[in-house]
Scaffold this motif. Structure first.
Motif, PDB file in Angstrom:
ATOM      1  N   CYS A   9       0.989  -1.453   0.025  1.00 42.24           N
ATOM      2  CA  CYS A   9       0.073  -0.086   0.517  1.00 42.24           C
ATOM      3  C   CYS A   9       0.631   1.229   0.263  1.00 42.24           C
ATOM      4  CB  CYS A   9      -1.057   0.047   1.130  1.00 42.24           C
ATOM      5  SG  CYS A   9      -2.278  -1.522   1.310  1.00 42.24           S
ATOM      6  N   THR A  12       2.217   1.347  -3.873  1.00 42.97           N
ATOM      7  CA  THR A  12       1.166   2.064  -4.376  1.00 42.97           C
ATOM      8  C   THR A  12       0.726   3.016  -4.263  1.00 42.97           C
ATOM      9  OG1 THR A  12       0.141   0.261  -3.614  1.00 42.97           O
ATOM     10  CG2 THR A  12       1.701  -0.581  -5.158  1.00 42.97           C
ATOM     11  N   TRP A  14      -2.077   2.818  -2.432  1.00 41.67           N
ATOM     12  CA  TRP A  14      -3.554   2.583  -2.137  1.00 41.67           C
ATOM     13  C   TRP A  14      -3.802   2.904  -0.882  1.00 41.67           C
ATOM     14  CZ3 TRP A  14      -5.148  -2.552  -4.993  1.00 41.67           C
ATOM     15  CH2 TRP A  14      -5.580  -2.800  -5.521  1.00 41.67           C
ATOM     16  N   LEU A  19      -9.108  -1.299   1.405  1.00 39.41           N
ATOM     17  CA  LEU A  19      -8.547  -2.632   0.889  1.00 39.41           C
ATOM     18  C   LEU A  19      -9.313  -3.627   1.727  1.00 39.41           C
ATOM     19  CD1 LEU A  19      -6.589  -4.573  -1.195  1.00 39.41           C
ATOM     20  CD2 LEU A  19      -4.802  -3.370   0.452  1.00 39.41           C
ATOM     21  N   LEU A  30      -2.565  -6.341  -5.734  1.00 39.36           N
ATOM     22  CA  LEU A  30      -1.674  -5.029  -4.785  1.00 39.36           C
ATOM     23  C   LEU A  30      -0.651  -6.330  -4.887  1.00 39.36           C
ATOM     24  CD1 LEU A  30      -1.433  -2.637  -3.036  1.00 39.36           C
ATOM     25  CD2 LEU A  30      -2.016  -3.940  -1.235  1.00 39.36           C
ATOM     26  N   THR A  34       2.903  -4.513  -6.195  1.00 31.70           N
ATOM     27  CA  THR A  34       4.315  -4.290  -5.411  1.00 31.70           C
ATOM     28  C   THR A  34       4.598  -5.186  -6.439  1.00 31.70           C
ATOM     29  OG1 THR A  34       3.089  -4.102  -3.601  1.00 31.70           O
ATOM     30  CG2 THR A  34       5.163  -4.022  -3.419  1.00 31.70           C
TER      31      THR A  34
END
Length: 321
Positions: A9, A12, A14, A19, A30, A34
Protein backbone atom coordinates in the motif's frame (compact mmCIF):
# COMPACT_ATOMS: atom_id res chain seq x y z
CA UNK A 1 -2.99 -6.47 7.77
CA UNK A 2 0.35 -8.14 7.10
CA UNK A 3 3.47 -6.02 6.72
CA UNK A 4 3.84 -7.11 3.11
CA UNK A 5 0.43 -5.72 2.25
CA UNK A 6 1.12 -2.55 4.22
CA UNK A 7 4.38 -2.14 2.31
CA UNK A 8 2.50 -2.69 -0.94
CA UNK A 9 0.00 0.00 0.00
CA UNK A 10 2.89 2.34 0.75
CA UNK A 11 4.46 1.75 -2.68
CA UNK A 12 1.29 1.84 -4.75
CA UNK A 13 -0.53 4.54 -2.78
CA UNK A 14 -3.57 2.34 -2.09
CA UNK A 15 -5.72 3.09 0.96
CA UNK A 16 -5.35 0.36 3.58
CA UNK A 17 -8.76 0.98 5.14
CA UNK A 18 -10.55 0.57 1.82
CA UNK A 19 -8.41 -2.46 0.93
CA UNK A 20 -9.33 -4.19 4.21
CA UNK A 21 -12.96 -4.24 3.04
CA UNK A 22 -12.12 -5.83 -0.31
CA UNK A 23 -11.92 -9.41 -1.50
CA UNK A 24 -8.88 -11.60 -2.09
CA UNK A 25 -8.81 -10.46 -5.71
CA UNK A 26 -7.82 -6.94 -4.67
CA UNK A 27 -5.05 -8.33 -2.47
CA UNK A 28 -3.72 -10.26 -5.44
CA UNK A 29 -3.79 -7.12 -7.57
CA UNK A 30 -1.85 -5.28 -4.86
CA UNK A 31 0.74 -8.04 -4.65
CA UNK A 32 1.12 -8.00 -8.44
CA UNK A 33 1.62 -4.23 -8.57
CA UNK A 34 4.03 -4.41 -5.62
CA UNK A 35 6.10 -7.12 -7.32
CA UNK A 36 6.28 -5.09 -10.53
CA UNK A 37 7.35 -1.98 -8.59
CA UNK A 38 10.01 -3.93 -6.67
CA UNK A 39 11.53 -5.12 -9.94
CA UNK A 40 11.73 -1.53 -11.18
CA UNK A 41 13.04 -0.32 -7.80
CA UNK A 42 15.89 -2.84 -7.86
CA UNK A 43 16.71 -2.10 -11.49
CA UNK A 44 16.67 1.71 -11.25
CA UNK A 45 18.25 1.75 -7.81
CA UNK A 46 21.22 -0.16 -9.25
CA UNK A 47 21.25 2.11 -12.33
CA UNK A 48 21.25 5.28 -10.24
CA UNK A 49 24.02 3.95 -8.00
CA UNK A 50 26.22 2.99 -10.98
CA UNK A 51 25.60 6.31 -12.73
CA UNK A 52 26.64 8.37 -9.69
CA UNK A 53 29.65 6.17 -8.98
CA UNK A 54 30.93 5.91 -12.54
CA UNK A 55 30.27 9.38 -13.97
CA UNK A 56 29.49 11.82 -11.13
CA UNK A 57 32.28 10.33 -8.96
CA UNK A 58 30.37 10.93 -5.73
CA UNK A 59 31.22 9.19 -2.44
CA UNK A 60 29.16 6.27 -1.15
CA UNK A 61 26.48 8.47 0.40
CA UNK A 62 26.11 10.35 -2.89
CA UNK A 63 25.65 7.09 -4.80
CA UNK A 64 23.01 5.94 -2.30
CA UNK A 65 21.25 9.32 -2.57
CA UNK A 66 21.26 9.08 -6.37
CA UNK A 67 19.81 5.58 -6.12
CA UNK A 68 17.03 6.80 -3.82
CA UNK A 69 16.21 9.67 -6.19
CA UNK A 70 15.92 7.28 -9.14
CA UNK A 71 13.67 4.97 -7.10
CA UNK A 72 11.37 7.81 -6.00
CA UNK A 73 11.00 9.01 -9.60
CA UNK A 74 10.11 5.51 -10.81
CA UNK A 75 7.54 4.99 -8.04
CA UNK A 76 5.87 8.32 -8.76
CA UNK A 77 5.69 7.56 -12.48
CA UNK A 78 4.12 4.15 -11.89
CA UNK A 79 1.61 5.60 -9.47
CA UNK A 80 0.25 7.72 -12.32
CA UNK A 81 -1.06 4.47 -13.82
CA UNK A 82 -1.85 2.50 -10.68
CA UNK A 83 -3.89 5.29 -9.07
CA UNK A 84 -5.71 6.34 -12.23
CA UNK A 85 -9.43 6.02 -11.51
CA UNK A 86 -10.54 6.33 -15.10
CA UNK A 87 -7.94 5.29 -17.63
CA UNK A 88 -7.60 6.73 -21.12
CA UNK A 89 -5.63 5.97 -24.25
CA UNK A 90 -3.67 9.19 -23.81
CA UNK A 91 -2.34 8.10 -20.41
CA UNK A 92 -1.18 4.75 -21.77
CA UNK A 93 0.35 6.35 -24.89
CA UNK A 94 2.20 8.88 -22.78
CA UNK A 95 3.39 6.13 -20.41
CA UNK A 96 4.65 4.14 -23.38
CA UNK A 97 6.58 7.21 -24.56
CA UNK A 98 8.15 7.61 -21.10
CA UNK A 99 8.92 3.88 -21.03
CA UNK A 100 10.89 4.13 -24.27
CA UNK A 101 12.87 7.12 -22.98
CA UNK A 102 13.62 5.41 -19.66
CA UNK A 103 14.61 2.23 -21.49
CA UNK A 104 17.05 4.18 -23.67
CA UNK A 105 18.57 5.90 -20.62
CA UNK A 106 18.68 2.72 -18.58
CA UNK A 107 20.14 0.58 -21.34
CA UNK A 108 22.77 3.26 -22.08
CA UNK A 109 23.93 3.30 -18.46
CA UNK A 110 23.71 -0.46 -17.91
CA UNK A 111 25.42 -1.31 -21.19
CA UNK A 112 28.30 1.00 -20.36
CA UNK A 113 28.73 -0.97 -17.14
CA UNK A 114 28.30 -4.36 -18.84
CA UNK A 115 30.57 -3.45 -21.78
CA UNK A 116 33.07 -1.79 -19.43
CA UNK A 117 36.16 -3.73 -20.56
CA UNK A 118 35.22 -3.52 -24.24
CA UNK A 119 34.70 0.24 -23.86
CA UNK A 120 38.18 0.59 -22.32
CA UNK A 121 39.75 -1.13 -25.33
CA UNK A 122 37.68 0.96 -27.71
CA UNK A 123 38.67 4.15 -25.84
CA UNK A 124 42.33 3.33 -26.51
CA UNK A 125 41.52 3.22 -30.23
CA UNK A 126 39.51 6.45 -30.03
CA UNK A 127 42.31 8.13 -28.08
CA UNK A 128 44.81 7.19 -30.79
CA UNK A 129 42.57 8.82 -33.39
CA UNK A 130 42.17 11.94 -31.28
CA UNK A 131 45.94 12.17 -30.78
CA UNK A 132 46.45 12.05 -34.55
CA UNK A 133 43.86 14.81 -34.99
CA UNK A 134 45.03 17.11 -32.18
CA UNK A 135 48.81 16.58 -32.28
CA UNK A 136 49.52 18.87 -35.29
CA UNK A 137 47.76 21.83 -33.66
CA UNK A 138 49.60 21.26 -30.36
CA UNK A 139 52.95 21.06 -32.19
CA UNK A 140 52.11 24.17 -34.20
CA UNK A 141 51.39 26.10 -31.00
CA UNK A 142 54.69 25.02 -29.45
CA UNK A 143 56.60 25.81 -32.66
CA UNK A 144 55.08 29.30 -32.76
CA UNK A 145 56.17 29.90 -29.17
CA UNK A 146 59.68 28.60 -29.88
CA UNK A 147 59.99 30.86 -32.92
CA UNK A 148 58.83 33.83 -30.86
CA UNK A 149 61.37 33.05 -28.13
CA UNK A 150 64.15 32.58 -30.70
CA UNK A 151 63.34 35.96 -32.27
CA UNK A 152 63.47 37.62 -28.86
CA UNK A 153 66.76 35.89 -28.07
CA UNK A 154 68.31 36.88 -31.42
CA UNK A 155 67.15 40.48 -31.01
CA UNK A 156 68.52 40.71 -27.47
CA UNK A 157 71.82 39.10 -28.45
CA UNK A 158 72.19 41.59 -31.32
CA UNK A 159 71.58 44.54 -29.01
CA UNK A 160 74.00 43.13 -26.44
CA UNK A 161 76.69 42.66 -29.10
CA UNK A 162 76.29 46.32 -30.17
CA UNK A 163 76.56 47.44 -26.55
CA UNK A 164 79.71 45.36 -26.06
CA UNK A 165 81.28 47.00 -29.13
CA UNK A 166 80.57 50.44 -27.71
CA UNK A 167 81.94 49.39 -24.32
CA UNK A 168 85.09 48.00 -25.99
CA UNK A 169 85.67 51.35 -27.70
CA UNK A 170 85.20 53.27 -24.48
CA UNK A 171 85.43 50.99 -21.42
CA UNK A 172 85.54 53.96 -19.02
CA UNK A 173 84.12 57.42 -19.15
CA UNK A 174 85.17 60.67 -17.54
CA UNK A 175 82.72 61.88 -14.96
CA UNK A 176 82.88 65.52 -13.83
CA UNK A 177 81.99 66.21 -10.22
CA UNK A 178 81.42 69.59 -8.63
CA UNK A 179 81.76 70.20 -4.91
CA UNK A 180 80.91 73.39 -3.08
CA UNK A 181 82.40 74.37 0.28
CA UNK A 182 81.73 77.40 2.40
CA UNK A 183 84.55 79.44 3.98
CA UNK A 184 84.11 82.02 6.76
CA UNK A 185 85.68 85.33 5.65
CA UNK A 186 85.98 88.30 8.02
CA UNK A 187 84.45 91.44 6.71
CA UNK A 188 85.66 95.01 7.22
CA UNK A 189 83.15 95.56 9.96
CA UNK A 190 84.54 92.56 11.84
CA UNK A 191 81.70 90.18 11.04
CA UNK A 192 82.13 86.83 9.32
CA UNK A 193 80.42 85.81 6.13
CA UNK A 194 80.30 82.36 4.49
CA UNK A 195 81.72 82.55 1.00
CA UNK A 196 81.11 79.52 -1.30
CA UNK A 197 84.07 77.95 -3.03
CA UNK A 198 83.38 75.57 -5.93
CA UNK A 199 85.82 72.81 -6.82
CA UNK A 200 85.52 70.98 -10.14
CA UNK A 201 87.15 67.53 -10.50
CA UNK A 202 86.94 64.67 -12.98
CA UNK A 203 87.11 60.91 -12.29
CA UNK A 204 87.07 57.82 -14.54
CA UNK A 205 84.06 55.50 -14.08
CA UNK A 206 83.00 52.26 -15.89
CA UNK A 207 80.86 52.73 -18.97
CA UNK A 208 77.18 52.88 -17.85
CA UNK A 209 76.28 50.54 -20.70
CA UNK A 210 77.88 47.73 -18.68
CA UNK A 211 74.79 47.54 -16.40
CA UNK A 212 72.55 47.29 -19.45
CA UNK A 213 74.65 44.39 -20.72
CA UNK A 214 74.27 42.64 -17.36
CA UNK A 215 70.47 43.08 -17.47
CA UNK A 216 70.41 41.75 -21.01
CA UNK A 217 72.38 38.70 -19.87
CA UNK A 218 69.79 37.96 -17.15
CA UNK A 219 66.95 38.30 -19.66
CA UNK A 220 68.76 36.00 -22.10
CA UNK A 221 69.13 33.35 -19.39
CA UNK A 222 65.39 33.59 -18.65
CA UNK A 223 64.45 33.33 -22.34
CA UNK A 224 66.77 30.36 -22.91
CA UNK A 225 65.27 28.62 -19.90
CA UNK A 226 61.78 29.08 -21.33
CA UNK A 227 63.08 27.83 -24.68
CA UNK A 228 64.40 24.66 -23.06
CA UNK A 229 61.05 24.10 -21.32
CA UNK A 230 59.16 24.34 -24.61
CA UNK A 231 61.65 22.04 -26.30
CA UNK A 232 60.94 19.46 -23.58
CA UNK A 233 57.21 20.00 -24.09
CA UNK A 234 57.66 19.40 -27.81
CA UNK A 235 59.48 16.15 -27.14
CA UNK A 236 56.78 14.84 -24.77
CA UNK A 237 53.73 16.49 -26.37
CA UNK A 238 52.33 13.20 -27.70
CA UNK A 239 52.57 11.44 -24.33
CA UNK A 240 51.10 14.39 -22.44
CA UNK A 241 48.23 14.71 -24.96
CA UNK A 242 47.48 11.00 -24.72
CA UNK A 243 47.48 11.17 -20.93
CA UNK A 244 45.20 14.21 -20.97
CA UNK A 245 42.69 12.49 -23.25
CA UNK A 246 42.83 9.26 -21.24
CA UNK A 247 42.18 10.91 -17.87
CA UNK A 248 39.23 13.08 -19.00
CA UNK A 249 36.72 10.43 -20.11
CA UNK A 250 33.09 11.28 -19.41
CA UNK A 251 29.68 9.79 -20.04
CA UNK A 252 29.45 11.04 -23.63
CA UNK A 253 32.90 9.71 -24.52
CA UNK A 254 32.01 6.25 -23.25
CA UNK A 255 28.62 6.49 -24.95
CA UNK A 256 30.39 7.24 -28.22
CA UNK A 257 32.67 4.22 -27.71
CA UNK A 258 29.69 2.01 -26.90
CA UNK A 259 27.86 3.16 -30.04
CA UNK A 260 30.90 2.29 -32.14
CA UNK A 261 30.98 -1.16 -30.55
CA UNK A 262 27.26 -1.70 -31.17
CA UNK A 263 27.40 -0.48 -34.78
CA UNK A 264 30.50 -2.50 -35.70
CA UNK A 265 29.79 -5.77 -33.88
CA UNK A 266 26.58 -7.70 -34.54
CA UNK A 267 26.60 -9.58 -31.23
CA UNK A 268 26.81 -6.29 -29.34
CA UNK A 269 23.89 -4.91 -31.37
CA UNK A 270 21.78 -8.00 -30.60
CA UNK A 271 22.60 -7.81 -26.90
CA UNK A 272 21.75 -4.10 -26.77
CA UNK A 273 18.40 -4.70 -28.45
CA UNK A 274 17.65 -7.47 -25.96
CA UNK A 275 18.49 -5.20 -23.02
CA UNK A 276 16.42 -2.37 -24.51
CA UNK A 277 13.36 -4.56 -25.10
CA UNK A 278 13.74 -6.06 -21.64
CA UNK A 279 13.73 -2.61 -20.03
CA UNK A 280 10.78 -1.47 -22.13
CA UNK A 281 8.87 -4.58 -21.09
CA UNK A 282 9.61 -3.96 -17.42
CA UNK A 283 8.57 -0.34 -17.74
CA UNK A 284 5.26 -1.41 -19.28
CA UNK A 285 4.67 -4.17 -16.72
CA UNK A 286 2.24 -2.11 -14.69
CA UNK A 287 0.57 -0.66 -17.78
CA UNK A 288 0.02 -4.13 -19.24
CA UNK A 289 -1.45 -5.32 -15.95
CA UNK A 290 -3.74 -2.32 -15.77
CA UNK A 291 -4.98 -2.70 -19.35
CA UNK A 292 -5.16 -6.47 -19.60
CA UNK A 293 -6.99 -7.23 -16.33
CA UNK A 294 -10.50 -6.40 -15.27
CA UNK A 295 -11.02 -3.94 -12.47
CA UNK A 296 -10.82 -5.37 -8.99
CA UNK A 297 -13.31 -4.50 -6.27
CA UNK A 298 -10.87 -1.98 -4.77
CA UNK A 299 -10.86 0.02 -8.00
CA UNK A 300 -14.63 -0.42 -8.32
CA UNK A 301 -15.09 1.00 -4.81
CA UNK A 302 -12.89 4.00 -5.65
CA UNK A 303 -14.77 4.56 -8.89
CA UNK A 304 -18.11 4.17 -7.10
CA UNK A 305 -17.12 6.72 -4.45
CA UNK A 306 -16.10 9.11 -7.23
CA UNK A 307 -19.43 8.67 -9.02
CA UNK A 308 -21.43 9.10 -5.81
CA UNK A 309 -19.51 12.27 -4.94
CA UNK A 310 -19.91 13.62 -8.46
CA UNK A 311 -23.68 12.92 -8.42
CA UNK A 312 -24.02 14.62 -5.02
CA UNK A 313 -22.16 17.67 -6.26
CA UNK A 314 -24.33 17.85 -9.38
CA UNK A 315 -27.50 17.73 -7.25
CA UNK A 316 -26.07 20.43 -4.98
CA UNK A 317 -25.37 22.70 -7.95
CA UNK A 318 -28.90 22.16 -9.29
CA UNK A 319 -30.44 23.05 -5.93
CA UNK A 320 -28.38 26.20 -5.70
CA UNK A 321 -29.51 27.29 -9.14
Amino acid sequence: MKWWLQFGCFLTGWNRRILSQCSEASFKYLKKYTAALLILIILWGFTGFCFAQRYVHTPLWGCVLSSVIFIVIVIQIERQIILAVKTSKFIFAFRFFIAVIMAVLGSSILDQVIFGEDIKRKMVEITDRQVVELLPSRLRTIEDKLNELQQNIDSLESKTAMLNEEIAKEPVKKAVTTTTTYKNVQQEDGTYKKIPETTVSSVLVPNPLTKQVEMNGLNLDRLRKQQDEFVQKKIGVEDSLREELSTNIGFLEELRAMLEIILTRKEAMVFYIIIFLFLVSLELFVVASKVGDKKCDYELIIEHQLNVKATALDELVKNIR
